[in-house]
Design a protein around this motif. Sequence first.
Motif, short mmCIF file in Angstrom:
data_model
loop_
_atom_site.label_atom_id
_atom_site.label_comp_id
_atom_site.label_asym_id
_atom_site.label_seq_id
_atom_site.Cartn_x
_atom_site.Cartn_y
_atom_site.Cartn_z
N THR A 183 5.68 5.51 9.70
CA THR A 183 4.84 6.10 8.67
C THR A 183 4.98 5.56 7.37
O THR A 183 3.93 5.32 6.52
CB THR A 183 5.02 7.75 8.70
OG1 THR A 183 4.86 8.17 10.12
CG2 THR A 183 4.02 8.26 7.98
N GLU A 206 1.55 11.96 9.25
CA GLU A 206 1.54 12.11 7.81
C GLU A 206 0.99 13.45 7.07
O GLU A 206 1.50 13.85 6.15
CB GLU A 206 0.71 10.97 7.16
CG GLU A 206 1.09 10.45 5.65
CD GLU A 206 0.55 9.04 5.28
OE1 GLU A 206 1.12 8.24 5.45
OE2 GLU A 206 -0.67 9.12 4.94
N PHE A 255 3.26 12.31 0.79
CA PHE A 255 4.00 11.99 2.01
C PHE A 255 5.23 11.35 1.37
O PHE A 255 6.31 11.69 1.60
CB PHE A 255 3.61 11.18 2.95
CG PHE A 255 4.41 10.45 4.03
CD1 PHE A 255 5.25 11.24 4.76
CD2 PHE A 255 4.65 9.15 3.94
CE1 PHE A 255 6.05 10.85 5.85
CE2 PHE A 255 5.47 8.59 4.99
CZ PHE A 255 5.97 9.34 5.75
#
Length: 220
Positions: free
Chosen positions: A59, A17, A111
């Motif tokens: 993620t 990330e 992100f």
Amino acid sequence: MGTYGDQVRQALLDSAEELFVTFGVDAVSNRRIAEHAGNSNHSAVSYHFGSREDLVRATLLRYTEDAGARRRELVGMLGPEPGLRDLLSCLVVPFTDQLASMSVPSWRARFIQQLRTVPSMVATVAANAISDPVVDDLIQRVRAHVSDLPDSVYTGRSWLLGRLVVDACADYEARLAREDLEPDWTGFANFLIDACAGMLEAPVTSEGDFLSARGASVWA
């Protein structure tokens, strides 16, 4: 506490990330992610996640369950006739609470912002979108509060709101990392809810179908 394998996975996700935000998703190798996580096994990412797409997916979705639980909690606290701001709170606050729980610097909002703008990742995000019936119900209830809006206007404003929330959170997250500020995610959430309500309830002077072809959604 979790097993050693869980801890390794968590460290790799944290590393991915941060590096994705700092250098770009397409510019970071699996080896660099492993090294940044303090893992001497350069194949650690492949071992724990499989493909690159699987890593990005993990993620992206790592906090989905926590956000869903928080949203159900907020919905359970709604009165019998919630107002527009009450419903919007159930959509915004799970994300801002998630960000508030993270240490500074955090990378989460930036992100997600990046994934929505990197061409190579757009298809991955779309393919891994999870339909949440609680979110779907909230969106329908929000729509009922602004039932006078033409469909094209509502869809276009929804597209804008989705970007507003993510981009604003990403900007605030970056500011907290850059400046010596005391985080106030609760105040920021209220600021966002006010802005979202204001946009949805704003007068209509043009009913053109400007953004609906973009597949707009408030919280995609």
